[in-house]
Design a protein around this motif. Structure first.
Motif, PDB file in Angstrom:
ATOM      1  N   MET A 107       0.850  -1.195   0.000  1.00  0.00           N
ATOM      2  CA  MET A 107       0.000   0.000   0.000  1.00  0.00           C
ATOM      3  C   MET A 107       0.883   1.241   0.000  1.00  0.00           C
ATOM      4  O   MET A 107       1.969   1.241   0.585  1.00  0.00           O
ATOM      5  N   ASP A 108       0.440   2.280  -0.685  1.00  0.00           N
ATOM      6  CA  ASP A 108       1.043   3.603  -0.536  1.00  0.00           C
ATOM      7  C   ASP A 108      -0.110   4.607  -0.625  1.00  0.00           C
ATOM      8  O   ASP A 108      -1.259   4.204  -0.854  1.00  0.00           O
ATOM      9  N   GLU A 109       0.206   5.879  -0.451  1.00  0.00           N
ATOM     10  CA  GLU A 109      -0.885   6.839  -0.368  1.00  0.00           C
ATOM     11  C   GLU A 109      -1.643   6.937  -1.687  1.00  0.00           C
ATOM     12  O   GLU A 109      -2.866   7.122  -1.712  1.00  0.00           O
ATOM     13  N   GLU A 110      -0.902   6.780  -2.770  1.00  0.00           N
ATOM     14  CA  GLU A 110      -1.539   6.820  -4.096  1.00  0.00           C
ATOM     15  C   GLU A 110      -2.591   5.714  -4.225  1.00  0.00           C
ATOM     16  O   GLU A 110      -3.677   5.900  -4.750  1.00  0.00           O
ATOM     17  N   ARG A 111      -2.226   4.552  -3.687  1.00  0.00           N
ATOM     18  CA  ARG A 111      -3.157   3.426  -3.786  1.00  0.00           C
ATOM     19  C   ARG A 111      -4.381   3.634  -2.877  1.00  0.00           C
ATOM     20  O   ARG A 111      -5.493   3.250  -3.225  1.00  0.00           O
ATOM     21  N   VAL A 112      -4.150   4.238  -1.736  1.00  0.00           N
ATOM     22  CA  VAL A 112      -5.299   4.532  -0.857  1.00  0.00           C
ATOM     23  C   VAL A 112      -6.265   5.456  -1.606  1.00  0.00           C
ATOM     24  O   VAL A 112      -7.489   5.253  -1.581  1.00  0.00           O
ATOM     25  N   ALA A 113      -5.699   6.448  -2.315  1.00  0.00           N
ATOM     26  CA  ALA A 113      -6.546   7.369  -3.089  1.00  0.00           C
ATOM     27  C   ALA A 113      -7.277   6.613  -4.209  1.00  0.00           C
ATOM     28  O   ALA A 113      -8.453   6.871  -4.491  1.00  0.00           O
ATOM     29  N   ALA A 114      -6.580   5.641  -4.809  1.00  0.00           N
ATOM     30  CA  ALA A 114      -7.225   4.851  -5.875  1.00  0.00           C
ATOM     31  C   ALA A 114      -8.372   4.019  -5.305  1.00  0.00           C
ATOM     32  O   ALA A 114      -9.422   3.854  -5.954  1.00  0.00           O
ATOM     33  N   PHE A 115      -8.187   3.498  -4.099  1.00  0.00           N
ATOM     34  CA  PHE A 115      -9.274   2.726  -3.477  1.00  0.00           C
ATOM     35  C   PHE A 115     -10.470   3.633  -3.203  1.00  0.00           C
ATOM     36  O   PHE A 115     -11.625   3.225  -3.323  1.00  0.00           O
ATOM     37  N   GLN A 116     -10.149   4.865  -2.840  1.00  0.00           N
ATOM     38  CA  GLN A 116     -11.234   5.818  -2.581  1.00  0.00           C
ATOM     39  C   GLN A 116     -11.997   6.094  -3.871  1.00  0.00           C
ATOM     40  O   GLN A 116     -13.231   6.106  -3.877  1.00  0.00           O
ATOM     41  N   ALA A 117     -11.235   6.268  -4.959  1.00  0.00           N
ATOM     42  CA  ALA A 117     -11.884   6.506  -6.255  1.00  0.00           C
ATOM     43  C   ALA A 117     -12.735   5.299  -6.662  1.00  0.00           C
ATOM     44  O   ALA A 117     -13.776   5.439  -7.307  1.00  0.00           O
ATOM     45  N   ALA A 118     -12.274   4.105  -6.270  1.00  0.00           N
ATOM     46  CA  ALA A 118     -13.028   2.884  -6.601  1.00  0.00           C
ATOM     47  C   ALA A 118     -14.204   2.664  -5.651  1.00  0.00           C
ATOM     48  O   ALA A 118     -14.959   1.711  -5.792  1.00  0.00           O
ATOM     49  N   GLN A 119     -14.308   3.532  -4.634  1.00  0.00           N
ATOM     50  CA  GLN A 119     -15.389   3.491  -3.639  1.00  0.00           C
ATOM     51  C   GLN A 119     -15.340   2.289  -2.700  1.00  0.00           C
ATOM     52  O   GLN A 119     -16.376   1.769  -2.286  1.00  0.00           O
ATOM     53  N   LEU A 120     -14.133   1.853  -2.408  1.00  0.00           N
ATOM     54  CA  LEU A 120     -13.968   0.839  -1.360  1.00  0.00           C
ATOM     55  C   LEU A 120     -14.572   1.375  -0.062  1.00  0.00           C
ATOM     56  O   LEU A 120     -14.374   2.540   0.279  1.00  0.00           O
ATOM     57  N   ASP A 121     -15.309   0.520   0.667  1.00  0.00           N
ATOM     58  CA  ASP A 121     -16.031   1.010   1.843  1.00  0.00           C
ATOM     59  C   ASP A 121     -15.172   1.066   3.109  1.00  0.00           C
ATOM     60  O   ASP A 121     -15.386   1.931   3.964  1.00  0.00           O
ATOM     61  N   HIS A 122     -14.221   0.154   3.246  1.00  0.00           N
ATOM     62  CA  HIS A 122     -13.724  -0.097   4.584  1.00  0.00           C
ATOM     63  C   HIS A 122     -12.340  -0.767   4.474  1.00  0.00           C
ATOM     64  O   HIS A 122     -12.154  -1.660   3.654  1.00  0.00           O
ATOM     65  N   ILE A 123     -11.389  -0.308   5.271  1.00  0.00           N
ATOM     66  CA  ILE A 123     -10.050  -0.910   5.241  1.00  0.00           C
ATOM     67  C   ILE A 123      -9.684  -1.391   6.642  1.00  0.00           C
ATOM     68  O   ILE A 123      -9.801  -0.641   7.606  1.00  0.00           O
ATOM     69  N   GLN A 124      -9.253  -2.625   6.719  1.00  0.00           N
ATOM     70  CA  GLN A 124      -8.802  -3.183   7.993  1.00  0.00           C
ATOM     71  C   GLN A 124      -7.306  -3.478   7.893  1.00  0.00           C
ATOM     72  O   GLN A 124      -6.874  -4.249   7.051  1.00  0.00           O
ATOM     73  N   ILE A 125      -6.527  -2.829   8.760  1.00  0.00           N
ATOM     74  CA  ILE A 125      -5.074  -3.050   8.752  1.00  0.00           C
ATOM     75  C   ILE A 125      -4.691  -3.877   9.973  1.00  0.00           C
ATOM     76  O   ILE A 125      -5.113  -3.586  11.083  1.00  0.00           O
ATOM     77  N   SER A 126      -3.899  -4.900   9.726  1.00  0.00           N
ATOM     78  CA  SER A 126      -3.475  -5.731  10.853  1.00  0.00           C
ATOM     79  C   SER A 126      -2.086  -5.325  11.326  1.00  0.00           C
ATOM     80  O   SER A 126      -1.214  -4.966  10.528  1.00  0.00           O
ATOM     81  N   PHE A 127      -1.921  -5.353  12.634  1.00  0.00           N
ATOM     82  CA  PHE A 127      -0.614  -5.174  13.268  1.00  0.00           C
ATOM     83  C   PHE A 127      -0.303  -6.460  14.032  1.00  0.00           C
ATOM     84  O   PHE A 127      -1.211  -7.133  14.519  1.00  0.00           O
ATOM     85  N   GLN A 128       0.978  -6.747  14.174  1.00  0.00           N
ATOM     86  CA  GLN A 128       1.376  -7.938  14.931  1.00  0.00           C
ATOM     87  C   GLN A 128       1.525  -7.619  16.421  1.00  0.00           C
ATOM     88  O   GLN A 128       1.389  -8.512  17.254  1.00  0.00           O
ATOM     89  N   ALA A 129       1.857  -6.358  16.732  1.00  0.00           N
ATOM     90  CA  ALA A 129       2.093  -5.967  18.125  1.00  0.00           C
ATOM     91  C   ALA A 129       2.123  -4.446  18.190  1.00  0.00           C
ATOM     92  O   ALA A 129       2.086  -3.759  17.163  1.00  0.00           O
ATOM     93  N   SER A 130       2.222  -3.917  19.406  1.00  0.00           N
ATOM     94  CA  SER A 130       2.278  -2.451  19.551  1.00  0.00           C
ATOM     95  C   SER A 130       3.709  -1.939  19.562  1.00  0.00           C
ATOM     96  O   SER A 130       3.946  -0.743  19.467  1.00  0.00           O
ATOM     97  N   SER A 131       4.675  -2.817  19.719  1.00  0.00           N
ATOM     98  CA  SER A 131       6.076  -2.378  19.717  1.00  0.00           C
ATOM     99  C   SER A 131       6.737  -2.818  18.411  1.00  0.00           C
ATOM    100  O   SER A 131       6.433  -3.890  17.875  1.00  0.00           O
ATOM    101  N   GLU A 132       7.648  -1.975  17.959  1.00  0.00           N
ATOM    102  CA  GLU A 132       8.284  -2.233  16.661  1.00  0.00           C
ATOM    103  C   GLU A 132       9.048  -3.563  16.669  1.00  0.00           C
ATOM    104  O   GLU A 132       8.956  -4.346  15.718  1.00  0.00           O
TER     105      GLU A 132
END
Ligand code: SF4
Ligand code: FES
Length: 386
Positions: A107-132
């Motif tokens: 993902m990059d910001e350009e792609r997020v904008a493309a998803f918006q243009a495509a009218q994607l409703d909802h994005i779920q991002i997974s993290f493995q933990a709160s520490s790097e």
């Protein structure tokens, strides 16, 4: 209508009314991460023959014609499909509510904008933990900073944002930091998704199961934050079923509302069904969605109550939990028709009790030392296929 995590689902118990309301499109098993708790099949490297764009669009049309309303794009990592924007655009035109379930890699910001243009409703991002450190250790890659940046980009583009943390022995003690991170990132929903022991997670179960003490602490914190963030951020926290006395109503019943299509076109009543013995598993390249859903022997195998053994067969709760999970019953007892051993009425319940006892004998940090994680990657997958 009930809410499961952030997903609205209908409860149907009569098969005559069953429709594939929730379609999960596992677009690709490829993934740059290597999480040891992944529920993908161990032999995923053997199923690399991915559907084409046209195949997927036909699946979407046919499922929609049968009443499907929610479409989740998942994997592996769905962002690795370069036609994802096309698939989203067409799915929205068909009237689906669309949800991207991603690690944010690709993902990059350009792609997020493309998803918006495509009218994607909802994005779920997974993290493995709160520490790097722990996040990157579990993912097998340096990805934490990128995930943070993408979570901020998703928010910036006005999406309702879901953060998902798969919870297990190694990150459950970070519960407070996880929830603080979610607040900092302005998440609308947080799923504290208990590890489900299928696929790679099943293989790594004995190192991932938390202790009862860890669970108790985490539950208190989750409830405190639920009260504090009421009206601002929804927090979903479910106690791992191994620690319950009754099983989850897995998939809301077999062949009831969920339809998963694997990257190679295999149609599955649940994402873990490949591991069950004796199934032929229809493929969308050979059959219509209607035939698969209504006629295929595999989708009818555990519908209704006729297949049940005792104690489920005569239990009043069978309409509520459907006897639990077929895949878990198979993995733990060798027979998918058995009562899910999570249930305290199951004659095999001791198997779950023993797994918990083992988990509680080990100090929270010790399990990966006695039983190192097997990371989900093509090399290990090929070993399992050999
Ligand atoms: Fe559910 Fe079967 Fe247990 Fe009854 S015996 S509570 S139906 S799993
Ligand atoms: Fe397969 Fe529960 S995951 S029936």
């Amino acid at each position: 209508m009930e809410t499961v995590g952030s997903t609205k689902v209908n409860h149907f118990t009569g098969n005559d009314r069953a429709q594939p309301l929730w379609l999960l499109a596992e677009l690709s098993y490829a993934c740059p991460l290597q999480c040891p708790y992944c529920s993908n099949p161990l032999d995923f490297a053997d199923h690399s023959n991915e559907l084409t764009t046209e195949d997927w669009l036909r699946v979407f049309r046919e499922a929609r014609a049968m009443g499907a309303t929610q479409l989740g794009f998942s994997g592996g990592e769905p962002l690795l499909r370069r036609d994802l924007e096309v698939l989203i655009t067409e799915a929205r035109k068909l009237g689906y509510y669309t949800n991207l379930i991603t690690s944010a890699m690709g993902m990059d910001e350009e792609r997020v904008a493309a998803f918006q243009a495509a009218q994607l409703d909802h994005i779920q991002i997974s993290f493995q933990a709160s520490s790097e450190g722990l996040n990157n250790q579990l993912a097998g890659a340096n990805v934490f900073q990128h995930k943070l940046a993408m979570a901020r980009a998703v928010k910036k583009h006005g999406y309702p944002m879901v953060l998902c943390f798969v919870i297990h022995r190694y990150n459950i003690d970070q519960m407070e930091q996880i929830l603080e991170l979610a607040i900092e990132l302005q998440a609308d929903y947080v799923e504290l998704a208990t590890t489900q022991y299928y696929g790679w997670a099943w293989h790594n179960r004995d190192s991932l199961l938390p202790t009862r003490e860890q669970l108790t602490r985490a539950e208190i914190l989750a409830h405190q934050y639920q009260a504090r963030m009421k009206g601002k951020m929804k927090i979903y926290y479910v106690v791992p079923d191994y620690y319950e006395n009754r099983p989850k109503a897995c998939m809301n019943g077999w062949g009831n509302i969920f339809l998963t299509i694997a990257p190679d076109g295999t149609a599955l009543p649940c994402h873990a069904a490949r591991q069950l013995p004796g199934l032929s598993l229809p493929n969308v390249k050979d059959h219509s969605i209607e035939w698969i859903w209504r006629e295929s022997p595999d989708f009818n195998l555990f519908r209704g109550q006729g297949w049940m053994k005792e104690p489920c067969r005569s239990c009043p709760d069978r309409f509520k939990d459907f006897g639990g999970c077929r895949c878990q019953a198979y993995l733990l007892t060798g027979d998918p028709r058995n009562t899910d051993p999570v249930c305290s009425l199951s004659p095999h319940h001791q198997i779950v009790a023993d797994a918990i006892a083992t988990a509680n004998r080990q100090a929270p940090s010790a399990a990966s030392e006695t039983r190192p994680w097997v990371f989900r990657n093509p090399q290990n997958s090929k070993k399992f296929c050999a």
